[in-house]
Design a protein around this motif. Structure first.
Motif, PDB file in Angstrom:
ATOM      1  N   PHE A 209      -0.067  -1.589  12.238  1.00 34.12           N
ATOM      2  CA  PHE A 209      -0.775  -1.681  10.971  1.00 34.12           C
ATOM      3  C   PHE A 209      -2.047  -0.841  10.964  1.00 34.12           C
ATOM      4  N   ASP A 210      -2.763  -0.779  12.070  1.00 34.88           N
ATOM      5  CA  ASP A 210      -3.994   0.018  12.139  1.00 34.88           C
ATOM      6  C   ASP A 210      -3.708   1.500  11.915  1.00 34.88           C
ATOM      7  N   ASP A 211      -2.600   1.981  12.485  1.00 35.16           N
ATOM      8  CA  ASP A 211      -2.215   3.382  12.268  1.00 35.16           C
ATOM      9  C   ASP A 211      -1.983   3.645  10.786  1.00 35.16           C
ATOM     10  N   LEU A 212      -1.359   2.675  10.114  1.00 35.85           N
ATOM     11  CA  LEU A 212      -1.069   2.828   8.693  1.00 35.85           C
ATOM     12  C   LEU A 212      -2.352   2.856   7.869  1.00 35.85           C
ATOM     13  N   LEU A 213      -3.302   1.983   8.197  1.00 34.87           N
ATOM     14  CA  LEU A 213      -4.564   1.954   7.462  1.00 34.87           C
ATOM     15  C   LEU A 213      -5.317   3.270   7.589  1.00 34.87           C
ATOM     16  N   ARG A 214      -5.208   3.898   8.747  1.00 37.05           N
ATOM     17  CA  ARG A 214      -5.893   5.173   8.958  1.00 37.05           C
ATOM     18  C   ARG A 214      -5.235   6.328   8.206  1.00 37.05           C
ATOM     19  N   SER A 215      -4.007   6.124   7.732  1.00 40.32           N
ATOM     20  CA  SER A 215      -3.290   7.211   7.067  1.00 40.32           C
ATOM     21  C   SER A 215      -3.768   7.448   5.637  1.00 40.32           C
ATOM     22  N   GLY A 216      -4.501   6.513   5.037  1.00 42.72           N
ATOM     23  CA  GLY A 216      -5.061   6.724   3.708  1.00 42.72           C
ATOM     24  C   GLY A 216      -4.254   6.082   2.594  1.00 42.72           C
ATOM     25  N   THR A 217      -4.874   5.987   1.423  1.00 40.18           N
ATOM     26  CA  THR A 217      -4.268   5.291   0.285  1.00 40.18           C
ATOM     27  C   THR A 217      -3.019   5.991  -0.241  1.00 40.18           C
ATOM     28  N   PHE A 218      -2.960   7.318  -0.131  1.00 45.05           N
ATOM     29  CA  PHE A 218      -1.794   8.047  -0.644  1.00 45.05           C
ATOM     30  C   PHE A 218      -0.523   7.617   0.079  1.00 45.05           C
ATOM     31  N   LEU A 219      -0.562   7.603   1.409  1.00 43.66           N
ATOM     32  CA  LEU A 219       0.624   7.244   2.171  1.00 43.66           C
ATOM     33  C   LEU A 219       0.921   5.755   2.085  1.00 43.66           C
ATOM     34  N   ILE A 220      -0.122   4.923   1.994  1.00 42.71           N
ATOM     35  CA  ILE A 220       0.099   3.486   1.820  1.00 42.71           C
ATOM     36  C   ILE A 220       0.792   3.225   0.488  1.00 42.71           C
ATOM     37  N   SER A 221       0.326   3.891  -0.577  1.00 42.52           N
ATOM     38  CA  SER A 221       0.954   3.734  -1.893  1.00 42.52           C
ATOM     39  C   SER A 221       2.393   4.235  -1.869  1.00 42.52           C
ATOM     40  N   PHE A 222       2.621   5.366  -1.201  1.00 48.91           N
ATOM     41  CA  PHE A 222       3.969   5.912  -1.086  1.00 48.91           C
ATOM     42  C   PHE A 222       4.890   4.926  -0.384  1.00 48.91           C
ATOM     43  N   SER A 223       4.377   4.241   0.639  1.00 51.79           N
ATOM     44  CA  SER A 223       5.189   3.308   1.432  1.00 51.79           C
ATOM     45  C   SER A 223       5.713   2.142   0.611  1.00 51.79           C
ATOM     46  N   VAL A 224       5.013   1.806  -0.474  1.00 49.62           N
ATOM     47  CA  VAL A 224       5.425   0.680  -1.324  1.00 49.62           C
ATOM     48  C   VAL A 224       6.142   1.163  -2.582  1.00 49.62           C
ATOM     49  N   LEU A 225       5.595   2.194  -3.228  1.00 47.87           N
ATOM     50  CA  LEU A 225       6.130   2.621  -4.515  1.00 47.87           C
ATOM     51  C   LEU A 225       7.444   3.387  -4.386  1.00 47.87           C
ATOM     52  N   MET A 226       7.592   4.188  -3.345  1.00 47.74           N
ATOM     53  CA  MET A 226       8.830   4.957  -3.185  1.00 47.74           C
ATOM     54  C   MET A 226      10.046   4.054  -2.978  1.00 47.74           C
ATOM     55  N   PRO A 227       9.972   3.009  -2.136  1.00 49.10           N
ATOM     56  CA  PRO A 227      11.125   2.102  -2.022  1.00 49.10           C
ATOM     57  C   PRO A 227      11.515   1.457  -3.352  1.00 49.10           C
ATOM     58  N   VAL A 228      10.513   1.057  -4.146  1.00 49.42           N
ATOM     59  CA  VAL A 228      10.807   0.439  -5.447  1.00 49.42           C
ATOM     60  C   VAL A 228      11.487   1.452  -6.363  1.00 49.42           C
ATOM     61  N   PHE A 229      10.954   2.672  -6.393  1.00 52.91           N
ATOM     62  CA  PHE A 229      11.532   3.733  -7.224  1.00 52.91           C
ATOM     63  C   PHE A 229      12.973   4.020  -6.809  1.00 52.91           C
ATOM     64  N   ASN A 230      13.202   4.157  -5.508  1.00 51.75           N
ATOM     65  CA  ASN A 230      14.554   4.429  -5.016  1.00 51.75           C
ATOM     66  C   ASN A 230      15.502   3.269  -5.297  1.00 51.75           C
ATOM     67  N   ALA A 231      14.986   2.039  -5.179  1.00 53.03           N
ATOM     68  CA  ALA A 231      15.813   0.860  -5.474  1.00 53.03           C
ATOM     69  C   ALA A 231      16.230   0.849  -6.941  1.00 53.03           C
ATOM     70  N   LEU A 232      15.318   1.198  -7.839  1.00 51.54           N
ATOM     71  CA  LEU A 232      15.637   1.221  -9.279  1.00 51.54           C
ATOM     72  C   LEU A 232      16.692   2.278  -9.583  1.00 51.54           C
TER      73      LEU A 232
END
Length: 308
Positions: A209-232
């Motif tokens: 989780f710490d590695d993910l937090l250091r990656s920034g808001t863009f990649l964190i947002s991508f990690s959640v929004l892209m799965p939802v988009f692909n699922a739809l």
């Protein structure tokens, strides 16, 4: 529970060889069950179309993911992350099948074949993107070092794909007799092993989780929004070709999940310039628990509303 143990600094730990054994067991069990069910249902136009669309999604998702990621990242990291999100998570799929079993919704054994077919195309597409976009920037030695024979071997013969496809064929050939013989092993034990495996995955995800937090808001947002988009997109495709509710959920989960085993293994070998802490942390520390805890029930509710 596993994530909570890490965040609360518990000393809970599962010895390394055991999760590997659990992973092999789950791949064999779901492949064997899928082969048995595929033998029972046989092949038809819907099954053939589903498998073709599964391969198509595995090839298309990395392409548009790559160009979105390229807005903020270099070619290598964008391609590696795009490949991870175009491929699949077998454990997310297994969890979705157990969810369907618990709510008494049936699904076809051919969805396991879709699982096996979707793992490799994303790896190939990711490497092609690197080749096309970044070849001009590579040094001469780097161009020669990229062995496509090794890439294809890693994509199609890595352990998880081989075991999944092999167990599916065993289930297909042995049919009902094989299922009756192995039911105590592949059926009755399944949920207990899955529970312990998810506990370990929680431990591993939280440590990333710490590695993910250091990656920034863009990649964190991508990690959640892209799965939802692909699922739809997956749900839309399932509705267009008339999949059942169970198959539609599994297809959308396959589209929404991200690989944290097969793709990292291939990318470390063929794209060493990419940072593994990015694509592993994104897929494992956020997308995986999001799909398990939130995604699967949400996708199921959307499908139920559309289908009814």
């Amino acid at each position: 529970m596993g994530m909570a143990a890490v965040f609360l600094k518990s000393d809970l730990e599962i010895p390394p060889p055991i999760p590997k054994l659990f992973s092999l067991y789950l791949l064999f069990a779901i492949g064997f069950k899928g082969g048995h069910e595929l033998h029972e249902s046989g092949f038809n136009t819907e099954i053939t179309l589903t498998l073709a669309l599964a391969i198509l999604m595995a090839a298309i998702v990395p392409i548009y993911s790559f160009f979105i990621l390229k807005l903020k990242l270099d070619v290598y990291n964008a391609a590696a992350i795009a490949a991870a999100y175009g491929s699949i998570s077998a454990v997310t799929f297994v969890t979705a099948t157990s969810f369907l079993d618990r709510v008494n919704v049936s699904f076809g054994g051919h969805m396991v074949a879709a699982l096996a077919l979707m793992e490799s195309p994303a790896i190939i597409v990711g490497l092609i993107l690197v080749r096309l976009v970044a070849t001009a920037n590579l040094k001469g030695d780097a161009k020669e070092d990229l062995s496509w024979a090794e890439v294809f071997r890693e994509a199609f013969l890595n352990g998880s794909v081989f075991l999944l496809v092999g167990s599916l064929l065993v289930g297909l050939v042995t049919s009902q007799q094989g299922w009756d013989s192995l039911k105590p092993f592949t059926g009755d034990m399944f949920y207990g092993v899955l529970t312990f495996f998810l506990l370990d995955m929680g431990l591993v995800a939280a440590r990333r989780f710490d590695d993910l937090l250091r990656s920034g808001t863009f990649l964190i947002s991508f990690s959640v929004l892209m799965p939802v988009f692909n699922a739809l997109i997956g749900i839309g495709i399932a509705a267009l070709i008339g999949m059942s509710v169970g198959n539609a959920l599994l297809f959308s989960v396959l589209c929404a999940s991200a690989s944290y085993i097969a793709v990292p293994a291939a990318m470390r070998l063929t794209v060493p310039e990419a940072n593994p802490s990015l694509y592993i942390s994104m897929a494992l520390a956020l997308t995986f628990p999001f799909n398990i805890i939130v995604g699967i029930p949400i996708y199921f509710q959307i499908i139920q509303r559309i289908w009814t």
